[in-house]
Design a protein around this motif. Structure first.
Motif, PDB file in Angstrom:
ATOM      1  N   MET B 169       0.831  -1.206   0.000  1.00  0.00           N
ATOM      2  CA  MET B 169       0.000   0.000   0.000  1.00  0.00           C
ATOM      3  C   MET B 169       0.866   1.257   0.000  1.00  0.00           C
ATOM      4  O   MET B 169       0.628   2.197  -0.746  1.00  0.00           O
ATOM      5  N   ALA B 173       1.011  -0.079  -4.524  1.00  0.00           N
ATOM      6  CA  ALA B 173       0.373  -1.275  -5.080  1.00  0.00           C
ATOM      7  C   ALA B 173      -0.905  -1.543  -4.291  1.00  0.00           C
ATOM      8  O   ALA B 173      -0.899  -2.278  -3.315  1.00  0.00           O
ATOM      9  N   VAL B 174      -2.003  -0.910  -4.725  1.00  0.00           N
ATOM     10  CA  VAL B 174      -3.226  -0.944  -3.918  1.00  0.00           C
ATOM     11  C   VAL B 174      -3.803  -2.343  -3.784  1.00  0.00           C
ATOM     12  O   VAL B 174      -4.341  -2.691  -2.734  1.00  0.00           O
ATOM     13  N   SER B 175      -3.684  -3.132  -4.847  1.00  0.00           N
ATOM     14  CA  SER B 175      -4.286  -4.467  -4.764  1.00  0.00           C
ATOM     15  C   SER B 175      -3.570  -5.324  -3.739  1.00  0.00           C
ATOM     16  O   SER B 175      -4.178  -6.140  -3.064  1.00  0.00           O
ATOM     17  N   ILE B 178      -5.097  -5.474  -0.318  1.00  0.00           N
ATOM     18  CA  ILE B 178      -6.232  -6.357  -0.089  1.00  0.00           C
ATOM     19  C   ILE B 178      -5.761  -7.809  -0.011  1.00  0.00           C
ATOM     20  O   ILE B 178      -6.244  -8.585   0.800  1.00  0.00           O
ATOM     21  N   TYR B 179      -4.774  -8.170  -0.862  1.00  0.00           N
ATOM     22  CA  TYR B 179      -4.318  -9.559  -0.835  1.00  0.00           C
ATOM     23  C   TYR B 179      -3.732  -9.903   0.525  1.00  0.00           C
ATOM     24  O   TYR B 179      -3.990 -10.973   1.078  1.00  0.00           O
ATOM     25  N   ARG B 182      -6.405 -10.280   2.980  1.00  0.00           N
ATOM     26  CA  ARG B 182      -7.198 -11.478   2.694  1.00  0.00           C
ATOM     27  C   ARG B 182      -6.560 -12.701   3.332  1.00  0.00           C
ATOM     28  O   ARG B 182      -7.234 -13.486   4.008  1.00  0.00           O
ATOM     29  N   LEU B 238       3.783 -10.790  -8.151  1.00  0.00           N
ATOM     30  CA  LEU B 238       3.270  -9.421  -8.149  1.00  0.00           C
ATOM     31  C   LEU B 238       4.330  -8.420  -7.725  1.00  0.00           C
ATOM     32  O   LEU B 238       4.404  -7.323  -8.262  1.00  0.00           O
ATOM     33  N   LEU B 239       5.163  -8.794  -6.767  1.00  0.00           N
ATOM     34  CA  LEU B 239       6.090  -7.818  -6.206  1.00  0.00           C
ATOM     35  C   LEU B 239       7.558  -8.200  -6.350  1.00  0.00           C
ATOM     36  O   LEU B 239       8.342  -7.451  -6.909  1.00  0.00           O
TER      37      LEU B 239
END
Lengths: 345, 440
Positions: B169, B173-175, B178-179, B182, B238-239
């Motif tokens: 965040m 990387a906004v998504s 949430i991951y 989650r 992703l990262l």
């Protein structure tokens, strides 16, 4: 463009008022569509959640409700703000966005003003928004706003260049600056002797397309180029002090500009409003064209927002060196190659 | 100019970052993060660095700022985008929990300390219980020890997953946010099933744990261990291998081992410098000497190492949890010493003595012998210590928590100097302070 639109004979003032009305309606409408479809729904689905579900079917009315809420909010001016500049800034940004809609064609006769230097003027008016952003940042009398505005200015100047240079390749290939001419050139083009779907420049100008998409990502200040508003660093940048309707204007402008730029990208690279199998002057395209354009715009917008929701943010210096050291050389090379190939073939 | 000449505001406890030349040299040293890096004289000579004071800007970040992880307040002096000086201002979440601890019995203690590091509450309870048990001279039964280990390792995973979320965040990387939440939610769901609460469990208590693991806990843990690896691989995609992500983190906020030791940092921050220090191995508590795990160390001491270490530690914790599933013994989940732990509910109806014990424990608590004890555990953020002085009553005379976040916060000034604002955010994020633990 003839004076005959969809078989109706209209006086100049009638035409003009219709065009103004359409442009004025398109700005909030397109922003609502993109905001709902991408910001609320697609983003939610990517993040394994549902997004708004309560207001209206599938949360359709959420953004309308948000808009109403924004309008109800108190219009706050910071104590030390430069009041006139502060008040004018969102309007300048909004006007820049509205002007963009004037030049995007969605059918043979459906265009605000079919100027010969179409793409050139469209890109030029899109840069006006920088002035509004700088006004907003400066007049807010807030350090975060100022940093945000300066970042935005540096960024928009840096990415205006690859944006224009990426378009030059298309212009060379089409041989015209006129957006209608570019659509016609793609429609009449052929790929290896087969003209079934014309020649959308996304194939021949793929490098240009990629550079263009990256540059509009930066122009629209979407992640990974969202430092001007980076909420985790400078908490919203130039928008920090804005509330209510003025904030809403920035929001609408951001998404409407995304819509308009997606439209320009569709015209330049995806064949615009032309539908394979139709004559380029066919009146049916005045009806089909907008639908096709809308589909293409949503496709391009999806790319923009897909990237936005996936990537982390660049740093300010990395952003600048990316523009000057990577994008601009690539787009210059693209121009050279396009020019050479144009002469050879 | 000496410190006494400076005019200081009274509003914020005179903690603000003052303009150049209005602060003492030693203060300026600190703000420049000069620990081991430059002498006082050198710090002074930097007074004119970057031109006149009017060229720079003092920016106040926080306490209400999205990436200051709660209510950390940072005052930074900027020249353009470059950070020249930093001053962390803390105390906005001070609720006097250490002092409150002196008014609560040892049985009530965990309810209090669990609220300090709210991202890894079970570690607080554990360290308090260990210190109390040290004073009492008792040891929790074996099954309780293993249950504690299971819960703590799961909590470490949850805490590091939270770090993954906030780190993503903070870097835009906004998504990812949430991951991370989650996956953490999966762990918290298990916690809720075991302890009844998602946070602030009050589950680990002196003498054992509050309740045995519920039916079907093994299946839940196995399901968790099955889901997480693929999700962590997603983070890698992703990262970890992401060019933008690497550019943002590699070489940013570099800390050397000497500096880290001089500042007293522990946890991933210290390990990122290549110094393998983990209390689980170096001063084993619970049953950590009976499980196999690796200590993850970094090489460069930068933000990327700290990210990678935490990601790898989640995998390491999963390995430990896997071994716990095999090795966990049967037996009592709390000590059968009726002076320390309450009797089983059924016994109260049958035995007068049990009723009396129950009443005594919950009214005045149990008395703890005079003395003092220090216990330390490896929390997700570093060495979490608890120091208790007992005067022989049922309440601690003094209780002090050594919060790793508080100590690690000292690195902010040295790490941020000469970085960009964007780097500053990445650094706060990678230090991963929990303000509840900083202010206590």
């Amino acid at each position: 463009m003839t004076d005959l639109v969809l078989g109706l004979e209209l006086a100049y003032w009638q035409q003009t008022s219709i065009k103004v009305l359409v442009a004025a309606v398109m700005v909030p409408t397109s922003a609502l569509i993109l905001g709902y479809v991408f910001l609320m729904k697609i983003m939610s689905f990517m993040q394994s959640r549902l997004g708004p579900m309560e207001s209206g079917p599938f949360g359709l009315l959420q953004l309308v409700g948000d808009g109403v809420k924004f309008i109800q909010k108190e219009d706050i001016f910071p104590e030390k703000a430069d009041k006139w500049v502060f008040a004018m800034a969102p309007i300048v940004v909004l006007v820049s966005t509205m002007l963009l809609f004037v030049f995007v064609p969605v059918g043979p006769d459906l265009v605000g003003e079919p100027v010969d230097a179409g793409i050139f003027i469209a890109l030029a008016v899109s840069s006006i928004s920088v002035i509004g952003i700088l006004m907003a940042g400066w007049s807010s009398a807030n350090k975060y706003s100022l940093i945000g505005a300066l970042r935005a200015t540096g960024q928009l100047i840096a990415y205006e260049l690859p944006l224009v240079l990426a378009v030059v390749g298309v212009v060379i290939q089409a041989g015209t600056l006129n957006l209608q001419g570019i659509v016609a050139a793609q429609a009449s083009g052929e790929m290896f002797g087969w003209g079934g779907i014309g020649n959308p420049y996304v194939f021949t100008q793929f490098v240009g397309f990629v550079v263009f998409m990256i540059a509009i990502q930066a122009e629209l200040t979407q992640t990974p180029f969202d430092m001007p508003v980076a909420e985790s660093e400078i908490v919203g940048g130039y928008q920090v002090e804005y509330t209510g309707f003025r904030f809403l204007s920035f929001f609408l402008a951001e998404f409407a500009t995304a819509f308009a730029f997606a439209g320009i990208a569709s015209v330049l690279f995806l064949g615009g409003w032309w539908v394979p199998g139709f004559d380029i002057d066919s009146n049916a395209l005045n009806f089909l064209g907008p639908i096709v354009m809308f589909a293409k715009i949503m496709l391009v917008s999806f790319l923009i927002f897909w990237v936005r929701f996936t990537y982390p943010r660049f740093r300010e210096d990395q952003l600048q060196s990316f523009a000057w050291k990577v994008l601009i050389p690539i787009s210059l090379a693209n121009i050279v190659v396009t020019g050479v190939l144009k002469v050879v073939f | 100019m000496s410190t006494t000449d400076t005019t200081r505001g009274t509003d914020q406890g005179a903690q603000e970052l003052l303009a150049r030349g209005r602060t003492s040299a030693i203060e300026e040293l600190r703000e420049r993060g000069a620990v081991l890096r430059m002498s006082e004289a050198a710090a002074r000579s930097y007074q004119d660095e970057g031109g006149a004071a009017s060229d720079t800007m003092i920016l106040n970040m926080g306490p209400q700022h999205p990436s200051t992880h709660g209510v950390l307040r940072l005052m930074v002096e900027l020249k353009g985008e470059t950070v020249l000086r930093t001053k962390p201002v803390i105390g906005y979440l001070h609720t006097g929990m250490e002092k409150t601890g002196e008014d609560l019995t040892y049985l009530q203690g965990p309810t209090n300390v669990t609220r300090m590091d709210y991202a890894s509450p079970l570690f607080n309870e554990l360290v308090f219980s260990l210190a109390t048990e040290k004073l009492l001279g008792i040891e929790a039964p074996e099954r309780a020890t293993w249950i504690r280990m299971l819960m703590c390792e799961l909590n470490r995973m949850a805490s590091h997953l939270l770090f993954m979320a906030t780190n993503g965040m903070d870097l835009g990387a906004v998504s990812m946010m949430i991951y991370g939440w989650r996956e953490r939610e999966e762990v918290l769901r298990f916690f809720e099933k075991v302890t009844g609460l998602r946070m602030n469990h009050n589950y680990i208590r002196p003498g054992g744990v509050a309740a045995d693991l519920p039916d079907g806990w093994r299946d839940d843990v196995i399901r968790l261990l099955d889901t997480l690896p693929s999700r962590l691989d997603e983070y890698d995609t992703l990262l970890t291998g992401q060019p933008i992500w690497r550019n943002r983190l590699q070489g940013v906020g570099v800390l050397t081992t000497e500096e880290a030791l001089a500042l007293g940092t522990t946890g991933p921050l210290l390990r990122s410098t290549g110094y393998a220090w983990d209390l689980r191995r170096d001063e084993p508590y619970l049953a950590y000497d009976q499980v196999e795990f690796d200590i993850i160390v970094g090489t460069y001491g930068d933000c990327f190492d700290r990210y990678a270490i935490r990601l790898a530690e989640i995998r390491e914790s999963m390995r430990i949890v896997g071994q716990i599933l095999e090795k966990i013994p049967n037996g009592d989940y709390r000590l059968q010493d009726k002076k320390v732990t309450p009797p089983p509910r059924a016994r109260i109806d049958e035995s007068m003595e049990a009723l009396i014990h129950h009443f005594k424990i919950f009214t005045e608590g149990f008395k703890v012998p005079e003395g003092e004890a220090y216990a330390a555990v490896e929390s997700p953020r570093g060495e979490l210590g608890c120091y208790i002085v007992s005067d022989g009553s049922a309440k601690p005379m003094r209780m002090h928590i050594r919060g790793p976040s508080f100590v690690n916060l000292q690195t902010l000034a040295p790490l941020m100097q000469n970085g960009f604002i964007a780097d500053a955010v990445a650094i706060i994020s990678s230090v991963d302070p929990i303000l509840g633990e900083v202010d206590r």
